[in-house]
Design a protein around this motif. Structure first.
Motif, PDB file in Angstrom:
ATOM      1  N   LYS A 273       1.377   7.421   7.955  1.00 61.64           N
ATOM      2  CA  LYS A 273       0.858   8.612   7.260  1.00 61.64           C
ATOM      3  C   LYS A 273      -0.275   9.246   8.082  1.00 61.64           C
ATOM      4  O   LYS A 273      -0.378  10.483   8.159  1.00 61.64           O
ATOM      5  CB  LYS A 273       0.356   8.242   5.859  1.00 61.64           C
ATOM      6  CG  LYS A 273       1.445   7.858   4.870  1.00 61.64           C
ATOM      7  CD  LYS A 273       2.274   9.048   4.455  1.00 61.64           C
ATOM      8  CE  LYS A 273       3.259   8.682   3.339  1.00 61.64           C
ATOM      9  NZ  LYS A 273       4.078   9.846   2.907  1.00 61.64           N
ATOM     10  N   ASP A 278      -1.145  13.000   7.158  1.00 66.65           N
ATOM     11  CA  ASP A 278      -1.368  12.903   5.706  1.00 66.65           C
ATOM     12  C   ASP A 278      -2.406  11.808   5.446  1.00 66.65           C
ATOM     13  O   ASP A 278      -2.086  10.718   4.966  1.00 66.65           O
ATOM     14  CB  ASP A 278      -0.056  12.601   4.996  1.00 66.65           C
ATOM     15  CG  ASP A 278      -0.157  12.765   3.477  1.00 66.65           C
ATOM     16  OD1 ASP A 278      -1.290  12.965   2.977  1.00 66.65           O
ATOM     17  OD2 ASP A 278       0.884  12.695   2.802  1.00 66.65           O
ATOM     18  N   THR A 279      -3.665  12.097   5.752  1.00 69.24           N
ATOM     19  CA  THR A 279      -4.713  11.074   5.625  1.00 69.24           C
ATOM     20  C   THR A 279      -5.005  10.736   4.173  1.00 69.24           C
ATOM     21  O   THR A 279      -5.403   9.609   3.868  1.00 69.24           O
ATOM     22  CB  THR A 279      -5.999  11.543   6.323  1.00 69.24           C
ATOM     23  OG1 THR A 279      -6.392  12.812   5.784  1.00 69.24           O
ATOM     24  CG2 THR A 279      -5.772  11.692   7.825  1.00 69.24           C
ATOM     25  N   GLY A 280      -4.799  11.688   3.280  1.00 66.05           N
ATOM     26  CA  GLY A 280      -5.020  11.408   1.860  1.00 66.05           C
ATOM     27  C   GLY A 280      -4.078  10.333   1.358  1.00 66.05           C
ATOM     28  O   GLY A 280      -4.502   9.388   0.667  1.00 66.05           O
ATOM     29  N   ALA A 281      -2.796  10.472   1.704  1.00 65.19           N
ATOM     30  CA  ALA A 281      -1.818   9.460   1.298  1.00 65.19           C
ATOM     31  C   ALA A 281      -2.126   8.117   1.967  1.00 65.19           C
ATOM     32  O   ALA A 281      -1.973   7.054   1.357  1.00 65.19           O
ATOM     33  CB  ALA A 281      -0.408   9.916   1.661  1.00 65.19           C
ATOM     34  N   ASP A 283      -5.096   6.929   2.834  1.00 64.56           N
ATOM     35  CA  ASP A 283      -6.218   6.307   2.141  1.00 64.56           C
ATOM     36  C   ASP A 283      -5.765   5.675   0.823  1.00 64.56           C
ATOM     37  O   ASP A 283      -6.213   4.578   0.456  1.00 64.56           O
ATOM     38  CB  ASP A 283      -7.310   7.341   1.878  1.00 64.56           C
ATOM     39  CG  ASP A 283      -8.009   7.785   3.156  1.00 64.56           C
ATOM     40  OD1 ASP A 283      -7.910   7.057   4.162  1.00 64.56           O
ATOM     41  OD2 ASP A 283      -8.626   8.866   3.157  1.00 64.56           O
ATOM     42  N   ALA A 284      -4.874   6.357   0.114  1.00 61.57           N
ATOM     43  CA  ALA A 284      -4.385   5.826  -1.159  1.00 61.57           C
ATOM     44  C   ALA A 284      -3.608   4.527  -0.953  1.00 61.57           C
ATOM     45  O   ALA A 284      -3.743   3.573  -1.731  1.00 61.57           O
ATOM     46  CB  ALA A 284      -3.503   6.862  -1.849  1.00 61.57           C
ATOM     47  N   GLY A 316     -10.540   5.515   8.740  1.00 57.42           N
ATOM     48  CA  GLY A 316     -11.221   6.387   7.786  1.00 57.42           C
ATOM     49  C   GLY A 316     -12.727   6.213   7.779  1.00 57.42           C
ATOM     50  O   GLY A 316     -13.483   7.181   7.707  1.00 57.42           O
TER      51      GLY A 316
END
Length: 514
Positions: A273, A278-281, A283-284, A316
């Motif tokens: 990711k 897609d760093t948000g995905a 991190d999740a 991150g």
């Protein structure tokens, strides 16, 4: 004065006189040079070395388009395995030159059916690359057993797709998939599916690749195939396909896996990711992995999971990753996690920060691994700093780091960096082996005859040095410097090595060859 310094000075003298030496020796005609090579081969006392020389001269003869001479030489090789390998090699070399009639004649003379199938399949691929798809498909029909035929059709399909021959690509991929269905062993079928999926991906058919991967029964084999698909997609900047792989890994992670495997797959998906933006995905997914860590059974498995999570957090927030690692109560787990953070830092170019963490790690295996990775990362920007980083290590580890730096710098085409690291290796045999690998890498991969020679001339063992010089001489001849290559070939002490080097020079005369 050290050995390497003395040898370096001697090598400098040799290099300075080599052009004059080359001019002083008249380069003979090609046929006489081959005669000289054969004379040296016949003078070789060891039967195995003599037959190896015959085999290499046969390959050189094919490069010079003298197929009859190659056939005569092959008949003189008594060892069946060596004769089979040499026959395969001359068949493939013939195909690389688009001499398919000769290539097929050599291939069909092979006695070992497995070797014959492999060779015919590779010739079929070369025919496809030459644009003769009809001939390629005819040869594919000769290939047996069925798994070899699957590979042949899959590679022909990939080549046809790249060439814009859509109908051929479709037909040959259908043949590959149909043949794959006739493989009785599920494990072998899964292996073939992985290779077929990669071929489809390289041709840009990511949907088809995914379909093939879904037929793989073994979960670990399917995960491996997905990882290979992701590598191909990322190299082609096909972010959508790589993102689909990440989603597939997440689906597998959430479906009946152990907590340790779940964390491993979630972290791999998170890394993908990040690569697709897609760093948000990402991190999740890392948070989901962190939440799963307490549920991991077994100390070793939990420590592995903690280290994976800590390393994944570095991208991150490296500070948070280090805090997580330092907060682990178990000392062994804490050391492994800090090492994971250090290794992740080294990978993203923060080698100095990685090295600064090494003293915190008390467990030797993790500390040694972190030091080695940090030193290798430093070598990309500063050889002196990398060598200094290795100094506190134990002698075996220190030498291992120096060897790794020699090899990594030669892979990067850096002859000077390889030599600087090699000078630090304390064991002469280990140093010679590292220098040999580096010289061959520079000669073969980088076509750098000068750099390869500079390194080869530092090798203390004469037989090994001459053996490596054969590759350097071939590179010299490939570059068109035939006189210098000939002069160097005649200095080789062992008659078998001299025979091979002379034949390689002869093969490069008059016309280009692969």
């Amino acid at each position: 004065m050290s050995f390497l310094v003395r040898t370096s000075q001697f090598a400098g003298v040799i290099l300075s006189i080599l052009p004059g030496l080359a001019l002083a020796q008249t380069l003979p005609p090609q046929n006489r040079l081959f005669d000289e090579a054969m004379q040296a081969a016949r003078a070789t006392s060891d039967p195995g070395d003599r037959e190896d020389a015959y085999a290499r001269i046969a390959e050189a003869r094919v490069r010079a388009r003298d197929f009859a001479a190659a056939r005569t030489l092959l008949r003189q090789i008594r060892d069946p395995e060596m004769r089979g390998e040499a026959t395969e090699n001359v068949a493939l070399i013939s195909s690389y030159m688009d001499r398919f009639t000769e290539a097929l004649a050599f291939a069909r003379s092979l006695q070992d059916e497995g070797r014959k199938a492999q060779t015919l399949g590779r010739i079929a691929r070369e025919q496809a690359r030459a644009g003769d798809f009809d001939a390629a498909q005819r040869i594919a029909q000769e290939v047996a057993p069925v798994d070899a035929r699957v590979l042949t059709y899959a590679f022909i399909s990939e080549i046809a797709s790249r060439a814009g021959a859509a109908s051929v690509a479709t037909a040959t991929m259908a043949e590959a998939i149909s043949s794959m269905g006739r493989i009785p062993d599920q494990g072998l079928k899964d292996t073939m599916a992985t290779i077929v999926a990669a071929a489809r991906a390289r041709a840009g058919d990511y949907v088809g690749a995914g379909e093939t991967i879904r037929t793989i029964a073994n979960v670990e084999a399917r995960i491996g195939a997905l990882a290979e698909l992701a590598t191909i997609a990322l190299a082609a900047n096909a972010r959508g396909a790589a993102n689909d792989v990440a989603d597939s890994l997440v689906a597998i992670a959430r479906n009946g896996q152990s907590e340790a495997d779940r964390i491993r797959l979630l972290v791999e998906a998170a890394q993908l990711k990040v690569r697709v933006g897609d760093t948000g995905a990402a991190d999740a997914l890392v948070r989901e992995a962190i939440e799963a860590v307490p549920r991991v059974e077994g100390d070793a498995e939990r420590h592995d999971s903690e280290a994976r999570v800590a390393a994944a957090m570095v991208r991150g927030d490296a500070t948070a990753a280090l805090a997580y690692a330092r907060g682990i109560a178990d000392r062994l787990g804490r050391d492994q996690a800090i090492a994971g953070v250090a290794n992740a830092l080294a990978l993203i170019g923060r080698a100095a920060d990685a090295l600064a963490l090494v003293p915190e790690i008390t467990e030797q295996p993790f500390r040694d691994d972190a030091r080695r990775r940090a030193a290798l990362a430093l070598a990309a920007s500063s050889i002196p700093q990398a060598l200094e980083a290795a100094q506190p290590a134990s002698p075996p580890l220190r030498n291992a780091i120096y060897v790794a730096i020699v090899e990594s710098r030669s892979t990067a085409g850096d002859a000077a960096g390889s030599l600087a690291a090699a000078a630090k290796i304390e064991d002469a045999q280990i140093r010679d082996a590292a220098l040999a690998t580096a010289a061959r890498t520079l000669a073969r991969q980088h076509r750098n005859a000068d750099g390869g020679r500079r390194i080869a001339e530092q090798i203390r063992a004469r037989e090994l040095r001459d053996d490596v010089m054969v590759d350097v001489i071939d590179t010299e001849a490939r570059g068109g410097n035939l006189a210098a290559a000939y002069a160097a070939a005649r200095t080789l002490r062992a008659s078998s090595q001299r025979a091979i080097a002379l034949a390689l020079v002869a093969a490069r005369m008059n016309r280009p060859a692969p």
